[in-house]
Design an enzyme around this catalytic site. Structure first.
Site, PDB file in Angstrom:
ATOM      1  N   GLU A  47       0.839  -1.189   0.000  1.00  0.00           N
ATOM      2  CA  GLU A  47       0.000   0.000   0.000  1.00  0.00           C
ATOM      3  C   GLU A  47       0.882   1.249   0.000  1.00  0.00           C
ATOM      4  O   GLU A  47       1.853   1.334   0.751  1.00  0.00           O
ATOM      5  CB  GLU A  47      -0.908  -0.009   1.238  1.00  0.00           C
ATOM      6  CG  GLU A  47      -1.567   1.304   1.610  1.00  0.00           C
ATOM      7  CD  GLU A  47      -2.436   1.871   0.503  1.00  0.00           C
ATOM      8  OE1 GLU A  47      -2.511   3.112   0.403  1.00  0.00           O
ATOM      9  OE2 GLU A  47      -3.049   1.079  -0.265  1.00  0.00           O
ATOM     10  N   GLN A  48       0.541   2.215  -0.859  1.00  0.00           N
ATOM     11  CA  GLN A  48       1.385   3.396  -0.996  1.00  0.00           C
ATOM     12  C   GLN A  48       1.306   4.335   0.205  1.00  0.00           C
ATOM     13  O   GLN A  48       2.256   5.056   0.503  1.00  0.00           O
ATOM     14  CB  GLN A  48       1.014   4.160  -2.266  1.00  0.00           C
ATOM     15  CG  GLN A  48      -0.376   4.780  -2.260  1.00  0.00           C
ATOM     16  CD  GLN A  48      -0.636   5.589  -3.520  1.00  0.00           C
ATOM     17  OE1 GLN A  48       0.229   5.741  -4.372  1.00  0.00           O
ATOM     18  NE2 GLN A  48      -1.839   6.095  -3.654  1.00  0.00           N
TER      19      GLN A  48
ATOM     20  N   ARG B 287     -16.406   3.097   5.602  1.00  0.00           N
ATOM     21  CA  ARG B 287     -15.325   2.476   4.826  1.00  0.00           C
ATOM     22  C   ARG B 287     -14.139   2.098   5.713  1.00  0.00           C
ATOM     23  O   ARG B 287     -13.541   1.037   5.537  1.00  0.00           O
ATOM     24  CB  ARG B 287     -14.868   3.415   3.704  1.00  0.00           C
ATOM     25  CG  ARG B 287     -15.857   3.526   2.566  1.00  0.00           C
ATOM     26  CD  ARG B 287     -15.397   4.538   1.529  1.00  0.00           C
ATOM     27  NE  ARG B 287     -16.376   4.636   0.447  1.00  0.00           N
ATOM     28  CZ  ARG B 287     -16.338   3.941  -0.671  1.00  0.00           C
ATOM     29  NH1 ARG B 287     -15.353   3.081  -0.861  1.00  0.00           N
ATOM     30  NH2 ARG B 287     -17.259   4.083  -1.596  1.00  0.00           N
TER      31      ARG B 287
ATOM     32  N   TYR C 114     -27.828   8.221   4.798  1.00  0.00           N
ATOM     33  CA  TYR C 114     -28.123   6.993   5.536  1.00  0.00           C
ATOM     34  C   TYR C 114     -27.190   6.879   6.737  1.00  0.00           C
ATOM     35  O   TYR C 114     -26.130   7.500   6.783  1.00  0.00           O
ATOM     36  CB  TYR C 114     -28.004   5.753   4.648  1.00  0.00           C
ATOM     37  CG  TYR C 114     -26.699   5.598   3.886  1.00  0.00           C
ATOM     38  CD1 TYR C 114     -25.571   5.045   4.491  1.00  0.00           C
ATOM     39  CD2 TYR C 114     -26.605   5.984   2.552  1.00  0.00           C
ATOM     40  CE1 TYR C 114     -24.395   4.877   3.787  1.00  0.00           C
ATOM     41  CE2 TYR C 114     -25.420   5.821   1.838  1.00  0.00           C
ATOM     42  CZ  TYR C 114     -24.319   5.269   2.459  1.00  0.00           C
ATOM     43  OH  TYR C 114     -23.134   5.119   1.761  1.00  0.00           O
TER      44      TYR C 114
ATOM     45  N   ASP D  28     -11.436  -0.954  -9.285  1.00  0.00           N
ATOM     46  CA  ASP D  28     -11.402   0.286 -10.050  1.00  0.00           C
ATOM     47  C   ASP D  28     -10.220   0.371 -11.006  1.00  0.00           C
ATOM     48  O   ASP D  28     -10.226   1.193 -11.925  1.00  0.00           O
ATOM     49  CB  ASP D  28     -11.362   1.493  -9.108  1.00  0.00           C
ATOM     50  CG  ASP D  28     -12.731   1.831  -8.536  1.00  0.00           C
ATOM     51  OD1 ASP D  28     -13.722   1.197  -8.951  1.00  0.00           O
ATOM     52  OD2 ASP D  28     -12.814   2.730  -7.669  1.00  0.00           O
TER      53      ASP D  28
END
Length: 397
Positions: free
Chosen positions: A34-35, A108, A214, A292
């Site tokens: 991970e960067q 998230r 929500y 993505d």
């Protein structure tokens, strides 16, 4: 005893961590790169539909996610000005019984934390910014900005719409600005108590804009997404600090609940929404793409993370049992299974972006009539929520 196949996953977001976990469960030796300096996830709320929750259950992490998630009662579409109900989809126990998995709202960062914990900190390297990938057909090397390299039998590019792995395979390509920007933020639920908001996911549709809100984080926070249209985006960054007065002006005349929620927001972030056309290929030799990096999803179907997690499950299933020389064939099978469905969901999300923003008039009235007689916007929602990536489908050539 044969050597365990090694996999390097570039990108420690939801898709990359889900891929790593699925591959670990299948017996691979996996490392995530991970960067950022820490595994985290920018943004706020995320919707986990049954097609996604089903996979998270199989990976053994759904109970931990449910502890911090929120289970909405319904999914409502409403009109922008008077709040008239256009469509209501029952969720809760009913959708779980129909599809064998719940519909959840999560923060998230909570989802990323659960996935990262399941993968294990010893398998996640942070501060490792990918600068390129080389391969010789039977193995690959990942190069990092710090000058280091790693070699692996398989490389998975899960590094988002800006994917360095994708560019290494297929060359540079600029994403297209969609003309939409999203103001996003979180509001502590107690700030909104006077509005008496119900435990639902609500999407309010209006001319040139829509407004989504929500609960997440076990009901402690309210997630807010306000999408408006702009002619261009010329800034280098895809995010700006949001201007609260600008946001209020964009939603003048909307239902009072919209104004009340906007007033309770601290300064939101403003995100430009970009898109890419579908890729003809996702894999070359022992290197492939996921999420993505190969099929960026606009947020108008709430399926971006779900499709990346579906990718992860299929990727692990296709690679399981493949020897190192069989990796390219297995990766071709993975993309052949996934590409058609991912493209269909991309197309649905793009189309929803247009439908959501129709000006008042005949087209809007026809849309509202169709919504009133169907499950949300689609009469064929079973294909989305009922899909099981572990059930063989006809591959796309």
């Amino acid at each position: 005893m044969p050597r365990t196949t090694t996999v390097a996953v570039v990108g420690g977001g939801i898709g990359g961590l889900a891929a790593a976990l699925a591959l670990l469960r299948a017996g691979f030796d996996v490392r995530v790169y991970e960067q950022s300096g820490a595994v985290s996830q920018v943004g706020a709320g995320i919707q986990l539909a049954p097609n996604c929750a089903r996979i998270l259950h199989r990976l053994g992490v759904l109970p931990a996610i449910e502890k911090s998630a929120f289970a909405p009662a319904t999914f409502d579409f409403r009109r922008w000005d008077d709040g008239r109900l256009l469509s209501r989809t029952p969720l809760g126990a009913g959708i779980a019984a129909t599809y064998g998995a719940p519909y959840l709202h999560a923060h998230r960062s909570d989802l990323v934390a659960v996935l990262a914990d399941a993968v294990g900190p010893d398998r996640i390297g942070t501060g490792r910014r990918c600068r390129g990938v080389n391969h010789d057909g039977t193995g690959a090397e990942v190069r990092f900005a710090d000058g280091g390299t790693v070699t692996a039998d398989v490389v998975v590019g899960a590094d988002g719409i800006h994917s360095v792995v994708r560019e290494a395979l297929y060359g540079p390509e600029q994403p297209r600005f969609t003309g939409h920007v999203a103001y996003r933020g979180l509001v502590p639920a107690e700030r909104l108590s006077r509005l008496n908001l119900e435990p639902r996911c609500t999407v309010r549709l209006g001319p040139g804009a829509h407004f989504v809100h929500y609960f997440v984080s076990a009901g402690r926070l309210h997630n807010v997404v306000c999408v408006v249209e702009e002619d261009s985006w010329t800034r280098e960054s895809w995010t700006d600090p949001g201007d609260s007065e600008e946001l209020r002006a964009a939603f003048t005349g909307w239902h009072p609940a919209v104004g009340g929620i906007i007033d309770a927001l601290d300064r939101p972030l403003k995100w430009a929404l970009f898109d890419r056309p579908p890729l003809a290929r996702w894999s070359t030799g022992p290197v492939t793409l996921l999420g993505d990096a190969c099929h960026p999803m606009l947020p108008y179907g709430a399926q971006g993370a779900a499709q990346a997690i579906e990718d992860a499950a299929v990727l692990a299933a296709c690679l399981e049992g493949a020897g190192r020389r069989e990796v390219p064939t297995a990766l071709h099978q993975y993309e052949s299974i996934r590409r058609g469905r991912a493209t269909r969901v991309q197309d649905m999300s793009r189309a929803n972006g247009r439908r959501f923003h129709l000006p008042d008039g005949p087209d809007q009235q026809a849309r509202d009539a169709a919504m009133a007689s169907s499950f949300g916007l689609s009469p064929e929602i079973d294909w989305l929520y009922g899909h099981d990536p572990m059930v063989p489908e006809t591959a796309v050539a």
